[in-house]
Design a protein around this motif. Structure first.
Motif, PDB file in Angstrom:
ATOM      1  N   VAL A 149      -1.755   7.417  -4.795  1.00 50.54           N
ATOM      2  CA  VAL A 149      -1.890   6.045  -3.999  1.00 50.54           C
ATOM      3  C   VAL A 149      -2.010   4.901  -4.673  1.00 50.54           C
ATOM      4  N   LYS A 150      -3.009   4.592  -5.807  1.00 55.56           N
ATOM      5  CA  LYS A 150      -3.190   3.740  -6.385  1.00 55.56           C
ATOM      6  C   LYS A 150      -1.983   3.031  -6.927  1.00 55.56           C
ATOM      7  N   ALA A 151      -1.256   4.028  -7.529  1.00 56.59           N
ATOM      8  CA  ALA A 151       0.043   3.588  -8.467  1.00 56.59           C
ATOM      9  C   ALA A 151       1.104   3.013  -7.306  1.00 56.59           C
ATOM     10  N   ALA A 152       1.350   3.790  -6.254  1.00 56.20           N
ATOM     11  CA  ALA A 152       2.350   3.476  -5.351  1.00 56.20           C
ATOM     12  C   ALA A 152       2.003   2.181  -4.672  1.00 56.20           C
ATOM     13  N   ALA A 177       0.048  -0.306  -6.022  1.00 55.52           N
ATOM     14  CA  ALA A 177       0.444  -1.391  -7.179  1.00 55.52           C
ATOM     15  C   ALA A 177       1.780  -1.764  -7.315  1.00 55.52           C
ATOM     16  N   ASN A 178       2.690  -1.105  -6.825  1.00 60.95           N
ATOM     17  CA  ASN A 178       4.061  -1.166  -6.993  1.00 60.95           C
ATOM     18  C   ASN A 178       4.685  -1.763  -5.641  1.00 60.95           C
ATOM     19  N   GLY A 179       3.695  -1.869  -4.687  1.00 63.62           N
ATOM     20  CA  GLY A 179       4.072  -2.263  -3.356  1.00 63.62           C
ATOM     21  C   GLY A 179       4.964  -1.452  -2.645  1.00 63.62           C
ATOM     22  N   TRP A 180       4.798  -0.732  -2.970  1.00 64.40           N
ATOM     23  CA  TRP A 180       5.640   0.614  -2.078  1.00 64.40           C
ATOM     24  C   TRP A 180       5.050   1.125  -0.866  1.00 64.40           C
ATOM     25  N   ILE A 181       3.498   1.008  -0.862  1.00 62.12           N
ATOM     26  CA  ILE A 181       2.554   1.520   0.350  1.00 62.12           C
ATOM     27  C   ILE A 181       1.535   0.463   0.805  1.00 62.12           C
ATOM     28  N   ASP A 182       1.311   0.609   2.060  1.00 59.99           N
ATOM     29  CA  ASP A 182       0.122  -0.093   2.436  1.00 59.99           C
ATOM     30  C   ASP A 182      -1.219   0.785   2.154  1.00 59.99           C
ATOM     31  N   GLU A 183      -1.892   0.400   1.097  1.00 60.89           N
ATOM     32  CA  GLU A 183      -2.822   1.252   0.573  1.00 60.89           C
ATOM     33  C   GLU A 183      -3.965   1.430   1.563  1.00 60.89           C
ATOM     34  N   GLN A 184      -4.344   0.392   2.251  1.00 60.02           N
ATOM     35  CA  GLN A 184      -5.658   0.829   3.436  1.00 60.02           C
ATOM     36  C   GLN A 184      -5.029   1.589   4.389  1.00 60.02           C
ATOM     37  N   GLY A 185      -3.772   1.464   4.984  1.00 59.22           N
ATOM     38  CA  GLY A 185      -3.310   2.554   5.937  1.00 59.22           C
ATOM     39  C   GLY A 185      -3.205   3.800   5.586  1.00 59.22           C
TER      40      GLY A 185
END
Length: 330
Positions: free
Chosen positions: A285-288, A290-298
């Protein structure tokens, strides 16, 4: 009845209505936050494969405990990275070992915070296995189940003496709950519950943790005592054994790939069930993010909600503090 009388969207019309009929509610009370404690001075060292997770020396630990309590998280799971390792993991049951020292300090700083002690030998042995290794005449080596139980009991008792509120044995030796329950009772700790790593798979999802805990096996693997990821009936047998031996809570580890196992435990046993949202699940999750691929909180809140919906009463997660703050609108 069916459409047009039945319109399921009616109950999704507003945020207030969706909240009113929500079936699964995630709160900070669900979370247990793992912390890695090490020796040294002024150590707050980020674990490279787990961004946002750190090794803390004792003199830097209090600031992390204050951060945890401020978030509303009410329980921590302590892991120790020792100064000394040997074949029998003697630092694990040293009364002045790193986990014992950290436990006493945390209970002094935040008496209301629940301290759970991970009870295993892998971080403390020079070979990285979860028990005593015996070398046979053939030259082959294996983990000696019953000899390991004696050391695990000593570890659990020393952790209880230091003030741990819950003992969480993660070693997957046969009979470990029975042995630890008997040892705790004999030492006068009948009131201390056991959160058993009942169903712990031999998983590829542990990689970053082994960096964090410095606990990678120096030879072989742990497949002779951790479970085959393909098996679920075996998981029921493991959990049934732990219940019979006196476990107070059960755990499934890892989480994301094993939600079917979590649901099965919830449906078949009436004890509280925990799930461990493990290191690689966190790191992906953190890697994705950091790359802007996902909304971490969501993503994080959806994943944790899914674990609770699948049956988790307790969720051990490195996201705990962030998730608690997000839920509180911080």
């Amino acid at each position: 009845m069916s459409f047009p009388i039945v319109r399921n969207r009616r109950l999704r019309h507003t945020a207030a209505l969706r909240s009113l009929v929500r079936e699964t509610v995630l709160t900070a009370d669900d979370f247990i936050y793992p912390i890695f404690v090490t020796y040294g001075m002024n150590v707050k060292e980020e674990i490279s494969s787990m961004p946002g997770v750190y090794h803390f020396s004792m003199d830097r630990l209090e600031e992390e405990i204050r951060r945890v309590t401020a978030s509303g998280v009410k329980a921590v799971l302590l892991f120790g990275v020792p100064e000394h390792k040997d074949a029998e993991g003697t630092s694990a049951y040293d009364p002045n070992g790193i986990v014992q020292e950290a436990t006493r300090a945390v209970k002094n700083w935040a008496p209301e915070l629940l301290v759970i002690a991970d009870t295993c030998l892998c971080q403390f042995t020079d070979h990285g296995h979860c028990g005593v290794v015996r070398v046979h005449e053939s030259g082959a080596a294996s983990v000696d189940n019953d000899a390991s139980l004696e050391l695990l009991v000593k570890t659990a008792v020393s952790q209880a003496e230091a003030g741990a509120d819950v003992i969480a044995p993660s070693n997957m030796m046969d009979g470990f709950v029975y042995a630890i329950r008997a040892g705790l009772d004999e030492a006068g700790f009948e009131h201390i519950p056991i959160l058993s790593y009942s169903v712990k798979y031999s998983s590829a999802f542990y990689g970053p943790f082994r960096e964090a805990a410095h606990s990678a096996p120096q030879f072989g693997d742990r497949k002779t005592y951790q479970m085959d990821p393909a098996n679920i009936r075996e998981a029921m047998r493991e959990a049934e054994s732990d219940v019979a031996e006196g476990a107070d809570m059960l755990m499934v580890k890892p989480g994301l790939a094993y939600l079917d196992v979590l649901r099965a435990l919830k449906e078949n046993f009436d004890l509280p069930v925990a799930v461990y949202n493990v290191s690689a699940e966190y790191s992906m999750v953190k890697a994705a993010a950091a790359n802007g691929w996902i909304d971490e909180q969501g993503i994080v809140l959806e994943l944790l909600t899914g674990m609770k919906r699948a049956g988790a009463d307790l969720i051990i997660t490195y996201h705990a503090v962030d998730a608690a703050n997000w839920l509180a609108g911080k």
